[in-house]
Scaffold this motif. Structure first.
Motif: not given
Length: 712
Positions: A246-252, A282-283, A321-325, A335-337
């Motif tokens: 949750v913290r990382q999603l908000s920060a991203a 990651l964004v 845009k979307f977020l991947v964990v 490469a991951v993105i």
């Protein structure tokens, strides 16, 4: 006896993500309960659950290496059976003592050690002994076996063990996933327990790719989480890992800017938490051209298929845009993105293709195809069902509006199920109704029809919003009523916790629609309108449907904060039939129950009801003033005659609380009546007249609710 903290871990292959949270909680809770039951914990012992994709663990505080010995007194047998006339032990007593491990070499001494006490019937013999407390090894083994046996495993798999036996792989185990390691540490001491063909040790494994050490050695129970994080690159706690995501999603999202936010989805968040051991948000982005596709389609494909978190703008619109964990944290994440962006692109392209293809045919052109889709083998096709829904919708619309509403409801009902034949709904059934709304707009059917088609499944779950317009409201009611009447008519009533057709949800939906939209439709109206949509033979199901709705209504009212007594007074006594008035009636009952006169009137009401039940023949609410002989009955009749017109007027205007409040003045004359009047007089005419007076009073007092239900 020494106390230390205990750590137990099962290291397994990747666990089913949707079940991981429950598995972790069940494992730790059962383990603690079993240790407590054996006296191996203290009153202050607590458990901390751990659950990651490859492990279930529990940390229990204050666990003893041995439970305290326990004094036990056992009843043996009556004295008359255990001792003979001379007071010597009988063979039966000696055999019983021997079975309990007592020393019977000196029978007299053994008998002298017994206690005598009455057991309620006769004097009995009791044997005092001390049961040794369980050792941690024995107790933990039992607790571990129980914890594994009680795991809420969605589906068990069978696998062969790699053991040190003569024929490796010969033995097999049934478990949710193959287990490869077992840890059991009491402080820093390994507890030699076994499970799933494994022997406990003090080492586990960390992250598949990023652990600093292949084998993570645990110094003691308390260092588990810290050591796994440091040496194994794993956040073992489900709750801690979830909070970090949750913290990382908000920060991203904040880095993206523009007020964007990740979509809120608790189930998705739990599932992603169960998929990663070391989260890294990651964004990513996709081409803006895909935004021409309805955002529900894009969001669903990203969430369901890829476990991504779409980003919405401040207005709630989907961005590109979307977020991947990710489960890895490379120095260069490009490469991951890039990999995730390549993966999602074909999914979005499929959605766009389905959307474009579907719009080549109108909803109207798909109506005929409904006749080829089976709805239920006893209820025909979707086409036949659609005709029933149309008939019910038109009947409801006639009750609620004019010819314009009837025509609009008919159109919406005819087209509501046609999106089931589209490619998009075929791929994503969750979008039924939603896609129908989009295609209706494309066909130029207007916003009212489009919203009605989109909303006719609502409310789909507890707390869901209701249809936005009256046409949608009518079709939603018709759709749910047809489902209820049809399935009850063929004997498909829910049993126990099984409700494959979600009939409880449909009934609750009908209740919410009528009450929250304040529709002037009674429960009888609804059932009769639903019966009208079917051929003869379904009318017998009407009573069952009414009873089923009453049961759902009781639960709905309790969820609104009303007590069981209040609900019973209104719903349990049949006054719920006018559904829209139920909340006001419940509020009126609550207000009445707080009046000082309420307890006495409720008790009197109960007494009146009992008298009327026992009366011979039919009691008519009719009073002949000439036959009122006693002052108390004359006073009661006068008071009732005085207050009833206003109470009835208030009731007719829906002012139920005020109506009951007016009747509260009857307390004194009612009390005086029962103190000074013999209801069951010998004179038949007097008796009938007094019963008629009580019947009139009973009807006046119970129009809003059965007040006798409030009596203590």
């Amino acid at each position: 006896m020494s106390m230390n903290n205990l750590l137990v871990e099962l290291f397994v292959e990747e666990l089913p993500p949707k079940a991981l949270k429950k598995l972790g909680e069940a494992f730790s809770n059962v383990l603690l309960d079993q240790l407590k039951a054996q006296g191996l914990t203290s009153a202050d012992s607590t458990v901390t659950p751990y659950a990651s994709p490859r492990r279930l663990a529990a940390h229990v505080t204050a666990v003893a290496d041995k439970a305290a010995d326990k004094a036990v007194q056992q009843k043996l047998m009556p004295v008359s059976v255990g001792l003979d006339a001379a007071g010597q032990a009988t063979p039966a007593l000696l055999k019983k003592l021997q079975a309990l491990g007592a020393d019977v070499s000196d029978a007299a001494k053994a008998v002298a050690a017994l206690k005598r006490a009455p057991d309620g019937k006769a004097e009995a013999l009791f044997y005092d002994s001390v049961v040794p407390g369980a050792t941690l090894e024995v107790g933990l083994q039992k607790a571990l076996d129980e914890a594994i046996a009680k795991l809420p495993i969605p589906k068990v798999m069978s696998y062969q063990l790699e053991t040190d036996c003569e024929l490796p792989g010969w033995s097999s185990v049934n478990f949710v996933r193959p287990a490869h390691g077992l840890v059991a540490l009491h402080g820093s001491t390994v507890v030699p327990v076994q499970a799933l063909g494994l022997r406990a040790g003090n080492s586990t494994r960390g992250h598949r790719f990023e652990a600093k050490k292949d084998v993570v050695v645990l110094k003691d129970a308390d260092s588990y989480a810290a050591t796994l994080r440091e040496d194994g690159a794993v956040i073992a706690s489900f709750a801690e890992r979830r909070a970090e995501i949750v913290r990382q999603l908000s920060a991203a999202a904040a880095k993206v800017g523009g007020g964007v936010r990740p979509i809120e989805d608790e189930a998705l968040l739990d599932e992603v938490t169960a998929l990663v051991e070391r989260p890294n948000a990651l964004v990513c982005e996709f081409e803006k051209e895909f935004l021409a596709v309805p955002q529900e389609c894009l969001i669903l494909t990203m969430k369901a298929n890829q476990k991504y978190f779409p980003l919405l703008d401040a207005a709630g619109k989907l961005t590109n845009k979307f977020l991947v964990v990710s489960n890895i944290s490379p120095a260069d994440a490009s490469a991951v993105i890039g990999g995730n962006e390549r993966v999602v692109r074909p999914r979005l392209a499929d959605a766009k293709f389905f959307f474009d293809q579907d719009r080549k045919k109108t909803l109207e052109s798909r109506v005929e195809g409904l006749g080829k889709v089976v709805y239920h083998n006893k209820l025909g096709t979707q086409g036949e069902r659609m005709e029933r829904v149309r008939a019910i919708a038109k009947a409801i619309a006639q009750q609620l509006g004019d010819a314009k509403l009837v025509a609009a409801a008919d159109t919406a009902a005819r087209l509501a199920k046609t999106d089931l034949l589209t490619d998009m709904v075929g791929e994503f059934p969750e979008l039924q109704g939603i896609m129908g709304g989009y295609y209706a707009r494309h066909d130029g059917l207007g916003e009212e029809i489009a919203q009605a088609i989109e909303d006719h499944y609502k409310p789909r779950f507890a707390g869901d919003e209701l249809p936005r317009n009256t046409v949608g409201l009518v079709v939603a009611l018709a759709d749910k009523l047809e489902t209820l009447m049809g399935l009850f008519g063929i004997g498909q009533r829910p049993t126990g916790d099984k409700d494959p057709f979600a009939l409880r949800r449909h009934a609750l939906g009908v209740i919410r629609l009528v009450i929250e939209k304040q529709l002037p439709l009674s429960a009888h109206d609804l059932v009769n309108l639903a019966i009208g949509g079917f051929e003869k033979g379904f009318s017998n199901a009407g009573t069952d449907v009414l009873q089923f709705m009453a049961e759902r209504l009781e639960g709905y009212c309790r969820e609104q904060g009303f007590t069981t007594t209040e609900v019973d007074a209104v719903v349990g006594s049949g006054r719920w039939i006018g559904l829209a008035t139920v909340p006001k009636m419940l509020s009126a009952v609550r207000a009445f129950s707080q009046l000082p006169e309420a307890p006495a009137l409720a008790a009197a009401n109960k007494r009146i009801g009992n008298i009327l039940k026992k009366a011979e023949g039919t009691v008519v609410a009719k009073v002949d003033a000439q036959l009122l002989k006693e002052p108390a009955e004359q006073a009661l009749h006068g008071a009732l005659h005085s207050v009833q017109p206003l109470a009835d007027s208030l009731y007719a205007n829906g002012e139920y609380a005020a109506s009951l409040r007016e009747l509260a003045v009857l307390k004194a004359p009612v009390d005086a009546f029962f103190d000074g009047v013999m209801v069951n007089a010998e004179d038949a005419a007097l008796r009938a007249n007094r019963l008629g007076l009580l019947k009139s009073l009973h009807e006046a007092m119970n129009r809003v609710a059965d007040l006798s239900r409030l009596a203590a």
